[in-house]
Write an enzyme that holds these catalytic residues in place. Sequence first.
Site, PDB file in Angstrom:
ATOM      1  CD1 TRP A 103      -2.342  -2.100   1.795  1.00 53.47           C
ATOM      2  CD2 TRP A 103      -3.036  -1.110  -0.092  1.00 53.47           C
ATOM      3  NE1 TRP A 103      -3.408  -2.823   1.291  1.00 53.47           N
ATOM      4  CE2 TRP A 103      -3.843  -2.235   0.140  1.00 53.47           C
ATOM      5  CE3 TRP A 103      -3.287  -0.334  -1.221  1.00 53.47           C
ATOM      6  CZ2 TRP A 103      -4.889  -2.604  -0.714  1.00 53.47           C
ATOM      7  CZ3 TRP A 103      -4.320  -0.696  -2.078  1.00 53.47           C
ATOM      8  CH2 TRP A 103      -5.109  -1.818  -1.810  1.00 53.47           C
ATOM      9  CG  ASP A 171      -3.316   4.067   4.034  1.00 55.94           C
ATOM     10  OD1 ASP A 171      -4.426   3.947   4.585  1.00 55.94           O
ATOM     11  OD2 ASP A 171      -2.941   3.369   3.072  1.00 55.94           O
ATOM     12  CE  LYS A 195      -8.695  -2.928   3.837  1.00 63.21           C
ATOM     13  NZ  LYS A 195      -7.877  -2.037   3.024  1.00 63.21           N
TER      14      LYS A 195
HETATM   15  C1  LIG Z   1      -7.366  -1.573   1.900  1.00 64.20           C
HETATM   16  C2  LIG Z   1      -6.287  -0.582   1.964  1.00 64.20           C
HETATM   17  C3  LIG Z   1      -6.135   0.435   1.010  1.00 64.20           C
HETATM   18  C4  LIG Z   1      -7.023   0.536  -0.214  1.00 64.20           C
HETATM   19  O1  LIG Z   1      -8.238   1.019   0.101  1.00 64.20           O
HETATM   20  P1  LIG Z   1      -9.361   1.301  -1.014  1.00 64.20           P
HETATM   21  O2  LIG Z   1     -10.447   1.878  -0.169  1.00 64.20           O
HETATM   22  O3  LIG Z   1      -9.700  -0.011  -1.652  1.00 64.20           O
HETATM   23  O4  LIG Z   1      -8.817   2.265  -1.993  1.00 64.20           O
HETATM   24  C5  LIG Z   1      -5.124   1.349   1.175  1.00 64.20           C
HETATM   25  N1  LIG Z   1      -4.286   1.283   2.222  1.00 64.20           N
HETATM   26  C6  LIG Z   1      -4.394   0.325   3.156  1.00 64.20           C
HETATM   27  C7  LIG Z   1      -3.431   0.289   4.297  1.00 64.20           C
HETATM   28  C8  LIG Z   1      -5.381  -0.638   3.053  1.00 64.20           C
HETATM   29  O5  LIG Z   1      -5.480  -1.602   3.985  1.00 64.20           O
END
Ligand SMILES: *Cc1c(COP(=O)(O)O)cnc(C)c1O
Length: 359
Positions: A103, A171, A195
């Site tokens: 990511w 993030d 999540k």
């Molecule tokens: C799932 C995830 C993403 C991607 O998220 P989307 O909403 O599908 O764009 C980005 N960063 C992390 C750490 C993730 O777990």
Amino acid sequence: MKRIYNFSAGPATLPVAVLEEASRGILEIGNSGMSVLEVSHRGKDYEAIHFDARDRLLKAMGLDPAQYTALFLGGGASLQFAMLPMNFLTTDQTADYVHTGEWSNKAIKEAKRFGKVAIAGTSEADKFASIPKNLTLTPGARYVHITTNNTIEGTEWATLPNTGGVPLVADASSDILGRAHDYSRFDLVYAGAQKNLGPAGVTIVVMKKSLLEQANENLPAVLGYKTHAAADSLYNTPPAFGIYVLGLVLKWIENQGGVQAVEKRNQKKAGMIYGALDEFPGVYDPAVLAKEDRSIMNVTFRLRDTNREKDFLAGAQALGMDGLKGHRNVGGFRASIYNAFPEEGAAALADYLVKFAKK
Ligand SMILES: *Cc1c(COP(=O)(O)O)cnc(C)c1O
């Protein structure tokens, strides 16, 4: 309906109480005579939901609404990979990124389109099985970006880095409100809700108002943070259903005793699974060995004997455990045990790990 134990990495399991309330809301919201899916985003029924969710979010994060603003956007965390540098980075400026997995790699790629990127630290040398301990920060960097929990690799930051006054950006898609971080350490946090906080479709972006003031104004309106902040995330039609369910999940977190209590339970769940893996080093190969770097949200492991992997998965499936297959790029197994994942499910997996090892 019999619920299975859903170890999916995202979208992920939600609290049953939330699903029940949301299903009532799908039929009628309040006494409006309308479904939550039908109400205007400019009407009072929706506005109450919208602002309640925003207030609860800042409260759960322990942030002062006078200093922080919370936005509800579409486009996922992936849009934030681009929107962040678009709003804050110019071609002559450098942003520091810590590269800890797939990511962060995507975040870095997008940032490079808008400015200079310096890799302040990386665990690439050990295939991202740890969190870098020593960062090399660029003096005067625009911001420092980290990924608080690395969903695919199964690592997390035990303590937040000291950036010496440079804005810290994260993030936090896979551990938002799953750990009781001191969120005031961050200048900006973004996370997809799917999540830990709700369904897919809504992304939260929480930032210091003092940082927001510096955001780029020369962007297409829908890509500017200032646009959304000025309109309280109602510039265009927001992902209303996602925001509604997010509000329900935030209420649920409060009912659990708040983020501290939720983290405590998350620690316990992860402890059971790591404990079982560590008990049988001849059978299991945990992806992350350094205990302080282990994620309490995503437990990643392999079997030493890869020939037994199919059996392992089938046995788990037969016991009502789904979603354990690792990310397609890394293979092996991954147990995602976010906030709403029940303690009994973690106990069931730990029990199965022990039984399988002894077979
Ligand atoms: C799932 C995830 C993403 C991607 O998220 P989307 O909403 O599908 O764009 C980005 N960063 C992390 C750490 C993730 O777990």
